[in-house]
Design a protein around this motif. Structure first.
Motif, mmCIF file in Angstrom:
data_model
loop_
_atom_site.group_PDB
_atom_site.id
_atom_site.type_symbol
_atom_site.label_atom_id
_atom_site.label_comp_id
_atom_site.label_asym_id
_atom_site.label_seq_id
_atom_site.Cartn_x
_atom_site.Cartn_y
_atom_site.Cartn_z
ATOM 1 N N GLU A 402 1.002 -1.279 -0.103
ATOM 2 C CA GLU A 402 0.005 0.118 -0.035
ATOM 3 C C GLU A 402 0.753 1.152 -0.138
ATOM 4 N N GLY A 403 2.157 1.095 0.219
ATOM 5 C CA GLY A 403 3.080 2.355 0.059
ATOM 6 C C GLY A 403 2.911 3.318 1.430
ATOM 7 N N ILE A 404 3.936 4.193 1.220
ATOM 8 C CA ILE A 404 4.049 5.069 2.452
ATOM 9 C C ILE A 404 3.121 5.844 2.862
ATOM 10 N N THR A 415 7.855 2.488 -5.861
ATOM 11 C CA THR A 415 9.209 2.665 -6.089
ATOM 12 C C THR A 415 9.846 2.869 -4.593
ATOM 13 N N TYR A 416 9.021 3.886 -3.738
ATOM 14 C CA TYR A 416 9.568 4.171 -2.361
ATOM 15 C C TYR A 416 9.765 2.787 -1.670
ATOM 16 N N SER A 417 9.000 2.065 -1.591
ATOM 17 C CA SER A 417 9.039 0.771 -0.728
ATOM 18 C C SER A 417 10.060 0.066 -1.293
ATOM 19 N N ARG A 418 10.398 -0.088 -2.700
ATOM 20 C CA ARG A 418 11.484 -0.814 -2.826
ATOM 21 C C ARG A 418 12.894 -0.170 -2.564
ATOM 22 N N GLN A 454 16.105 -3.509 -9.990
ATOM 23 C CA GLN A 454 14.731 -3.669 -10.328
ATOM 24 C C GLN A 454 14.533 -1.938 -10.312
ATOM 25 N N ILE A 455 14.702 -1.306 -9.449
ATOM 26 C CA ILE A 455 14.604 0.317 -9.102
ATOM 27 C C ILE A 455 14.859 0.931 -10.466
ATOM 28 N N VAL A 468 9.571 7.313 -10.759
ATOM 29 C CA VAL A 468 8.092 7.270 -10.681
ATOM 30 C C VAL A 468 7.683 6.812 -9.410
ATOM 31 N N GLN A 469 6.398 7.095 -9.193
ATOM 32 C CA GLN A 469 5.632 6.485 -8.088
ATOM 33 C C GLN A 469 5.705 5.237 -7.894
#
Length: 649
Positions: A402-404, A415-418, A454-455, A468-469
Motif C-alpha cells: 500500500e506504500g508510504i 518505488t519508495y517501498s523498494r 529493479q528500481i 516514478v511513484q
C-alpha cells in the motif's frame, strides 16, 4: 468559523504521557487522558458543542478592546497567553510537569495560572468536560468552594483552585469569575485520575510556583544535550521539544501527532487518527533526535522496536506491523464517531486506524536505519532481532504493497517501498561486515543488488526522465526526494537531477510540495489535500544536497513563514496558507530539523570552498527570485503549478 479556531491557533503542553492543545483564546479544546491515545475529555476542536472544553481567559465587557498574544517561555513547553487591555495586562500560563518514569500513571495534572502584571483584569473560567469523546455522561460534585469532581466512565477529573477563585456549578459543568490586580496570582489545576482514586491535595500558590520551576528546569536541562549550533537554533529547539512532547515516556514510543480527525481538506473525508506509533514516523523522528545529540530517546525506541519484532517472531505474520499503540498493542480498530460533527463539518471523525493492517514494506528500511545508526548496532539481542527481519525480507520484498501514503486504492509496486527495502539490506550488509556479526550475507547482498537493479530498470521512466511513484506509471511521488539522502543515488547524478527537475515542474508550488497527484494516481479516497509539509522540507534538503543552495534557502525561509505563532506545524498547508491535518505533526518537525542541518552543512561547505557551489536559479536583472513560479493553479484549485501542467477552473 466563530465556533472553531484555526488549527494553527494553538500551542501544545504535555507531560510525556499525554498532551493538551490550548488556543490563543485560552481554551483547552483538546486533551486525551491518561494516554495520548485515550478517549478525549476535551475535544471541542472536533465538535464545539459535544466535544467539551476548558477556558481560562481575560474577559472584558462587550465593546472593550482586548489584544491577545501567545508564546512559549524560551526553550520550554510552558505556554503563556497574554491579554492586553487599556486597563491592565494579564497572562495565563499553561503547563504540565514532564514525568520520564518508565511506569505509566493514571494521574495527570494540567496547571493553569493567571496573573496580572499591570492594572487589573477580570477573568472567566469555565470547565465543560465531555468524557469518552463526548459519548458518555458525567456527574458533578462540588466538594468545597475551591474543588469540584467530574466523574466519567473510568476517569475522574478533579478541578481545584487557589483562594480567590470560587467555583460554582452551571448545570453539570462549572465556572468562575474573578478579578486580579497587578502582582496578584491565581491558579486552577485539572487532575485526571482513575475512577475512585482519592482527590489530590488542593493547590497552593507556592506549590504551583515550584511546579512551574520544575517544568522549566526540566526542559532547559534536556536541551543541554542538543549539539545543534546552526543558523536556526530557535526553530530547531522548538521542533526538538515538540518531538519529545510527542514521545510516550514509559515505552519510548513516539506518536505521529497529538490529535485525531483533523481534516486534510475542510469538509473532506481524509480525517485520520494519528495518536499512534508508526514504525516509519517513529524511526525517522528518533533519527532526527539522534542527529541533534539526544541519545536516550534512541535507546528507548530501539528497545520498544526490538520488543515489537520479538513479539511477532513466534507468529507466521510479518515481523512488523506498520503502527501500534504506544504500549505496543497492535489492535487499532477503526470506527467513525458519528455523533461528532467534525472540525468545520469535516466528517467522518475517525478513531483508531484501519491502515494498521496494511502491508508497507518501506518500514523495514526506516527501522533498520534507526537500529543501525552512528556505527552503533545496539545489543546482541537487537542484532538477532534485526537479522531475523532481514532474513524474512529476502523472501518477501518483491511484492506490491500500500506504500508510504497508505493509499486505499489497491496495492502497487511502489518505488519508495523498494527503495527502503534496499536501505534495509544495505544497512544490514554494512553492519554485519563492519562488526563481524553472523548473517546470511550472500542472500542479503543478492537481494540488495536485485532491488537496486529493479528500481533502476522499472522505477525509471525514460520519457519523463524521472523516477516514478510505482512501476508501470509516469506519476511522480515526493517520497522519492529521499533517494539521495539514503545513499541510493548521488545528489549530483544526472538521473537524480532530472527527477528533481520533474518534481519542480509538477509537484512544487511556490516551494510547497504535493505528495503526488491523486487525479493521475487515484488513492481510493474522495477529495483532495493540501501540500505536505514533510515533503516540502525534504525538498529543501534535496535542493541543498544537490548544490542548489539559493533555491534551498529561499524555500526553507518561506516554509518557516507557515509555522504558527509559537513555531508549530500541522501536517499540510492549504490553498490560502492555512494549516491542515493533525497537529502538531512529528513528521513535519523531524523534516524541519533534517532540512536545517543539511542547509547548515552545505552552507558551511560553501563558505569553506569545499562544496559544489550554488547551482540555483540565476537572478535576472536583480528581479527574479530564486524559484519564481508561474501563476497556474495546483491540484484541486491550490495556487501554483498544477501536476501535469493542468489548470483547474
Amino acid at each position: 468559523m466563530d465556533r472553531y479556531p484555526p488549527i494553527a491557533d494553538h500551542g501544545m503542553v504535555g507531560d510525556l504521557q499525554t498532551a493538551a492543545l490550548v488556543s490563543s483564546g485560552g481554551t483547552v479544546d483538546w486533551w486525551c487522558t491518561p494516554r495520548f491515545d485515550s478517549p478525549s475529555v476535551f475535544a471541542s476542536l472536533l465538535d464545539s458543542e459535544r466535544g467539551g472544553h476548558c477556558r481560562l481567559a481575560a474577559e472584558l465587557p462587550d465593546g472593550d478592546h482586548l489584544t491577545v498574544r501567545q508564546l512559549y517561555l524560551s526553550d520550554t513547553a510552558i505556554l503563556v497567553t497574554r491579554f492586553m487591555a487599556p486597563g491592565g495586562v494579564g497572562e495565563v500560563c499553561d503547563f504540565m510537569v514532564p514525568d520520564e518514569s518508565p511506569t505509566p500513571t493514571a494521574t495527570h495534572r494540567l496547571i493553569r495560572v493567571a496573573r496580572v502584571v499591570r492594572g487589573s483584569l477580570p477573568f472567566a473560567f469555565t470547565c465543560r468536560p465531555r468524557f469518552d469523546c463526548g459519548r458518555a455522561p458525567h456527574t458533578l460534585a462540588l466538594t468545597g468552594p475551591h474543588a469540584a469532581l467530574f466523574r466519567g466512565p473510568g476517569t475522574d477529573l478533579h478541578v481545584q483552585s487557589t483562594p480567590g477563585v470560587a467555583l460554582r456549578a452551571d448545570g453539570d459543568d462549572i465556572d468562575a469569575r474573578f478579578t486580579l490586580s497587578a502582582g496578584q496570582v491565581a491558579a486552577v489545576v485539572l487532575t485526571s485520575t482513575a475512577s475512585g482514586d482519592p482527590a489530590p491535595p488542593g493547590p497552593s500558590l507556592e506549590g504551583v510556583a515550584d511546579a512551574l520551576e520544575t517544568c522549566r528546569s526540566y526542559w532547559l536541562t534536556w536541551l543541554r544535550s542538543c549539539t545543534y549550533r546552526g543558523r536556526w537554533q530557535d526553530i530547531v529547539n522548538r521542533s526538538a521539544i515538540t518531538l519529545k512532547l510527542l514521545t510516550y515516556a514509559p515505552t519510548g514510543a513516539p506518536i505521529a501527532a497529538a490529535t485525531m480527525g483533523l481534516p486534510e481538506q475542510i469538509g473532506g473525508e481524509r480525517n485520520w487518527d494519528y495518536r499512534y506509533t508508526w514504525v516509519r514516523d517513529a524511526s525517522l523522528s528518533v533519527r532526527a533526535l539522534i542527529d541533534l545529540g539526544f541519545r536516550d530517546e534512541a535507546y528507548a525506541f530501539r528497545r520498544w522496536l526490538r520488543e515489537r519484532i520479538e513479539a511477532r517472531a513466534t507468529a507466521s505474520a510479518d515481523p512488523l506491523q506498520i503502527m501500534y499503540r504506544v504500549d505496543g498493542d497492535p489492535y487499532l480498530t477503526e470506527e467513525n464517531l458519528d455523533h461528532l460533527e467534525g472540525y468545520l463539518g469535516s466528517r467522518p471523525v475517525r478513531a483508531g486506524n484501519a491502515a494498521a493492517d496494511q502491508l508497507q514494506l518501506d518500514i523495514y528500511g526506516e527501522a533498520s536505519d534507526a537500529l543501525i545508526v552512528g556505527h552503533d548496532i545496539g545489543t546482541l539481542r537487537g542484532w538477532k532481532a534485526l537479522s531475523g527481519v532481514l532474513d524474512w525480507l529476502t523472501d518477501h520484498w518483491d511484492q506490491p504493497d500500500e506504500g508510504i501514503w497508505e493509499t486505499r486504492g489497491g496495492r502497487q509496486d511502489f518505488t519508495y517501498s523498494r527503495l527502503m527495502t534496499w536501505v534495509a539490506f544495505d544497512r544490514g550488509v554494512r553492519a554485519a561486515t563492519e562488526f563481524s556479526r553472523p548473517a546470511d550475507l550472500a542472500r542479503w547482498t543478492e537481494a540488495r543488488d536485485a532491488v537496486f537493479r529493479q528500481i533502476v530498470e522499472r522505477g525509471w521512466d525514460d520519457e519523463r526522465r524521472a523516477f516514478v511513484q510505482h512501476y508501470g506509471t509516469d506519476v511522480l511521488d515526493a517520497s522519492l526526494l529521499l533517494m539521495p539522502k539514503v545513499g541510493f543515488v548521488s545528489p549530483y547524478d544526472p538521473d537524480w537531477l532530472s527527477t528533481l527537475d520533474a518534481m519542480d515542474e509538477e509537484l512544487v508550488s511556490d516551494s510547497l510540495v504535493y505528495r503526488y497527484d491523486p487525479k493521475a494516481s487515484p488513492d481510493g479516497l474522495r477529495g483532495s489535500e493540501g501540500t505536505f509539509n514533510l515533503c516540502s522540507f525534504f525538498y529543501v534538503e534535496a535542493l541543498a544536497r544537490s548544490g542548489r543552495l539559493r533555491q534551498a534557502r529561499y524555500a526553507f525561509d518561506k516554509m518557516l513563514t507557515y509555522a504558527n505563532h509559537v513555531g508549530l506545524f500541522a501536517e499540510e498547508i492549504g490553498p490560502s496558507g492555512e494549516q491542515l491535518g493533525n497537529f502538531p505533526q512529528a513528521f513535519t518537525h523531524l523534516a524541519l530539523v533534517t532540512a536545517a542541518m543539511a542547509l547548515d552543512d552545505e552552507l558551511q561547505k560553501g563558505e569553506a570552498g569545499t562544496g559544489h557551489g550554488d547551482q540555483g536559479h540565476p537572478v535576472t536583472h536583480g528581479l527574479t527570485l530564486p524559484d519564481e513560479d508561474t501563476p497556474e493553479d495546483g491540484p484541486e484549485g491550490a495556487p501554483g503549478k498544477a501536476p501535469g501542467g493542468d489548470t483547474d477552473g
